[in-house]
Enzyme design. Structure first.
Site, PDB file in Angstrom:
ATOM      1  N   GLY A  17       0.807  -1.221   0.000  1.00 23.78           N
ATOM      2  CA  GLY A  17       0.000   0.000   0.000  1.00 23.78           C
ATOM      3  C   GLY A  17       0.834   1.261   0.000  1.00 23.78           C
ATOM      4  O   GLY A  17       0.457   2.257   0.606  1.00 23.78           O
ATOM      5  N   ALA A  18       1.967   1.242  -0.700  1.00 22.59           N
ATOM      6  CA  ALA A  18       2.900   2.373  -0.644  1.00 22.59           C
ATOM      7  C   ALA A  18       2.703   3.388  -1.754  1.00 22.59           C
ATOM      8  O   ALA A  18       3.542   4.270  -1.938  1.00 22.59           O
ATOM      9  CB  ALA A  18       4.338   1.852  -0.676  1.00 22.59           C
ATOM     10  N   SER A  19       1.608   3.298  -2.472  1.00 21.37           N
ATOM     11  CA  SER A  19       1.392   4.256  -3.565  1.00 21.37           C
ATOM     12  C   SER A  19       0.922   5.614  -3.061  1.00 21.37           C
ATOM     13  O   SER A  19       0.973   6.609  -3.782  1.00 21.37           O
ATOM     14  CB  SER A  19       0.380   3.698  -4.570  1.00 21.37           C
ATOM     15  OG  SER A  19      -0.870   3.449  -3.947  1.00 21.37           O
ATOM     16  N   ARG A  20       0.466   5.664  -1.795  1.00 21.01           N
ATOM     17  CA  ARG A  20      -0.018   6.934  -1.235  1.00 21.01           C
ATOM     18  C   ARG A  20      -0.003   6.856   0.288  1.00 21.01           C
ATOM     19  O   ARG A  20       0.279   5.812   0.888  1.00 21.01           O
ATOM     20  CB  ARG A  20      -1.440   7.233  -1.722  1.00 21.01           C
ATOM     21  CG  ARG A  20      -2.479   6.197  -1.314  1.00 21.01           C
ATOM     22  CD  ARG A  20      -3.871   6.569  -1.811  1.00 21.01           C
ATOM     23  NE  ARG A  20      -3.957   6.539  -3.245  1.00 21.01           N
ATOM     24  CZ  ARG A  20      -4.348   5.484  -3.960  1.00 21.01           C
ATOM     25  NH1 ARG A  20      -4.676   4.365  -3.345  1.00 21.01           N
ATOM     26  NH2 ARG A  20      -4.406   5.528  -5.263  1.00 21.01           N
ATOM     27  N   GLY A  23       2.060   4.711   3.838  1.00 26.37           N
ATOM     28  CA  GLY A  23       3.010   3.802   3.198  1.00 26.37           C
ATOM     29  C   GLY A  23       4.020   4.553   2.348  1.00 26.37           C
ATOM     30  O   GLY A  23       5.225   4.280   2.399  1.00 26.37           O
ATOM     31  N   LYS A  42      -2.018  -1.902  -5.521  1.00 25.18           N
ATOM     32  CA  LYS A  42      -2.901  -2.218  -6.642  1.00 25.18           C
ATOM     33  C   LYS A  42      -2.974  -1.119  -7.693  1.00 25.18           C
ATOM     34  O   LYS A  42      -3.286  -1.382  -8.848  1.00 25.18           O
ATOM     35  CB  LYS A  42      -4.326  -2.481  -6.124  1.00 25.18           C
ATOM     36  CG  LYS A  42      -4.494  -3.795  -5.390  1.00 25.18           C
ATOM     37  CD  LYS A  42      -5.935  -3.985  -4.924  1.00 25.18           C
ATOM     38  CE  LYS A  42      -6.879  -4.083  -6.108  1.00 25.18           C
ATOM     39  NZ  LYS A  42      -8.278  -4.335  -5.676  1.00 25.18           N
ATOM     40  N   ASP A  74      -2.243  -7.344  -5.560  1.00 26.57           N
ATOM     41  CA  ASP A  74      -3.397  -7.475  -4.676  1.00 26.57           C
ATOM     42  C   ASP A  74      -2.926  -8.398  -3.565  1.00 26.57           C
ATOM     43  O   ASP A  74      -2.684  -9.589  -3.805  1.00 26.57           O
ATOM     44  CB  ASP A  74      -4.581  -8.081  -5.427  1.00 26.57           C
ATOM     45  CG  ASP A  74      -5.825  -8.240  -4.553  1.00 26.57           C
ATOM     46  OD1 ASP A  74      -5.688  -8.249  -3.312  1.00 26.57           O
ATOM     47  OD2 ASP A  74      -6.927  -8.368  -5.106  1.00 26.57           O
ATOM     48  N   TYR A 168     -14.582  -4.199  11.138  1.00 24.53           N
ATOM     49  CA  TYR A 168     -13.328  -3.464  10.960  1.00 24.53           C
ATOM     50  C   TYR A 168     -12.365  -3.748  12.103  1.00 24.53           C
ATOM     51  O   TYR A 168     -11.172  -3.991  11.883  1.00 24.53           O
ATOM     52  CB  TYR A 168     -13.591  -1.960  10.864  1.00 24.53           C
ATOM     53  CG  TYR A 168     -12.309  -1.142  10.879  1.00 24.53           C
ATOM     54  CD1 TYR A 168     -11.410  -1.219   9.830  1.00 24.53           C
ATOM     55  CD2 TYR A 168     -12.009  -0.301  11.954  1.00 24.53           C
ATOM     56  CE1 TYR A 168     -10.225  -0.482   9.840  1.00 24.53           C
ATOM     57  CE2 TYR A 168     -10.841   0.439  11.978  1.00 24.53           C
ATOM     58  CZ  TYR A 168      -9.957   0.343  10.922  1.00 24.53           C
ATOM     59  OH  TYR A 168      -8.778   1.066  10.947  1.00 24.53           O
TER      60      TYR A 168
END
Length: 419
Positions: A17-20, A23, A42, A74, A168
């Site tokens: 999850g490092a695209s934003r 992360g 993803k 994913d 959650y």
């Protein structure tokens, strides 16, 4: 803010999850040391509502001084994770650090949460964290300073953190249970820790949960990146810890946290799971238009809200309570009212900035006051002191008597507010 020391130079970090968001912030912090970053996420194509892709994140990593490998993953898919892990090993020669950051959130109750959402949260938060760890660990065991860091909360079994969003909480605590188990399983060989923010962090998720203006009550992702950097710089015997960003940085000598604030000096929202009052947190977010998905659902057994004198009294109470009142009082009140406007009401002056309303308090009351609703109105209007009401038999008190006396101070503030 925490300065880089160069300790992560040459290390390879596999970050989900490092695209934003957090992360990416951790990736950029490590990149300043010259680290290698595997961006496993993803988002390969731009999202209409969310910023960044794995490729734009890779560009930022390299601009910051690191080397990047962008992998479309994913994390629920074993084959995709396995392929990304192998690409990382082929390109960088191994993996030293795993950051399990990818997460899904949906803050709704049991009856309101579709199974598709339940499966998504359990699949990403729990299965994804466990599966990614399982496939990366063989390579971490070959590293000289291996770490796993999960972005997950301390395991707090207070029911208040379950009742409004059980699915959650179960999914997020699954990540924490991985820390609990793996830190012992691999003690002496791999450091396994959890990190959680003290306050709300301004991310895309917060933008969706909160409304316009909620950002000024948040800190930036930089505080989590700095805390993660401090943890990942520790030796492998630093393990099995459930850490909070602010505490980690205080341990590093950081005293001024204003640089991390979106709006320095503005009050901050506490994050989940740290025993700040969740109702107070919800009220603060709702002031900025929080989405219905965030708001705790009303109990089906609760008495419908009244627009009468008791509700009016509590409107004024909510207007005068704050953190100072909470600090000076430290009590939770429950009012069992009879008569024309009967019902159960609460006043929490023990946590956060205080909260008040109809129904049972979220935690056990320190004092329960039983009286007629008309006498309650008189008491908060300054026409009937609690001590006199008690002595005359109009008020029955169960619990801490000193808190009844402290309540008179609050009534004085209410009278100044022109009840």
């Amino acid at each position: 803010m925490l300065q880089n020391t160069g300790k992560l130079a040459g290390c390879t970090l596999f970050i989900t999850g490092a695209s934003r968001g957090i992360g990416k912030a951790i990736a950029l912090k490590a990149a300043k040391d010259g680290a290698n970053i595997v961006i496993a996420a993803k988002t390969a194509e731009p999202h209409p509502k969310l910023p960044g892709t794995i490729y734009t994140a890779a560009q930022e990593v390299e601009a910051a001084g690191g080397k990047a490998l962008a992998c479309v993953v994913d994390i629920r898919d074993e084959q995709q994770i396995g392929e990304a892990v192998q690409k990382a090993v082929d390109k960088f020669g191994g993996i030293d650090i795993l950051v399990n950051n990818a997460s899904a959130i949906n803050l709704t109750g049991t009856l309101e949460t579709p199974m598709k959402k339940v499966d998504l949260m359990l699949g990403i938060n729990l299965r994804g964290t466990y599966l990614t760890s399982k496939l990366v660990i063989p390579h971490l065991l070959k590293s000289r300073s291996p770490h796993i860091l999960n972005l997950s909360p301390p395991l707090n079994l207070n029911p208040v953190w379950f009742k409004n969003h059980t699915a959650y909480t179960m999914a997020k605590y699954g990540m924490s249970m991985c820390v609990l188990g793996m830190s012992e399983e691999f003690r002496g060989r791999i450091a396994v820790n959890a990190l959680w923010p003290r306050t709300a962090i301004l991310t895309a998720a917060m933008d969706m949960l909160g409304g316009e203006g909620v950002g000024k009550q948040c800190r930036t992702a930089d505080i989590m990146a700095d805390a993660a950097y401090a943890i990942l710089s520790q030796p492998t015997d630093y393990t099995g810890q459930f850490l909070v960003d602010e505490d980690v940085l205080k341990g590093q000598g950081i005293k001024d946290f204003d640089p991390y604030a979106v709006q320095p000096g503005h009050p901050l929202l506490p994050d989940f799971f740290l025993d700040e009052a969740p109702e107070s947190l919800a009220q603060q977010m709702e002031q900025h238009g929080a989405t219905p998905a965030f708001k705790p659902p009303a109990s089906s057994s609760a008495t419908p809200p009244s627009s009468g004198p008791i509700e009016s009294t509590f409107d004024v109470i909510r207007g005068v309570i704050n953190e100072d009142v909470v600090k000076s009082t430290q009590g939770i009140y429950q009012f069992d009212l009879s008569g024309e406007h009967g019902g159960v009401w609460f006043l929490d002056l023990k946590s956060g900035s205080g909260s008040a309303g109809q129904g049972q308090p979220s935690a056990k009351a320190d004092v329960i006051m039983t009286m007629d609703s008309s006498d309650f109105s008189k008491m908060f209007a300054g026409k009937l002191k609690p001590t006199m009401a008690f002595m005359s038999g109009k008020l029955k008190i169960k619990g801490d008597m000193t808190l009844a006396i402290k309540l008179e101070k609050l009534m004085g503030k209410m009278n100044k507010a022109k009840l």
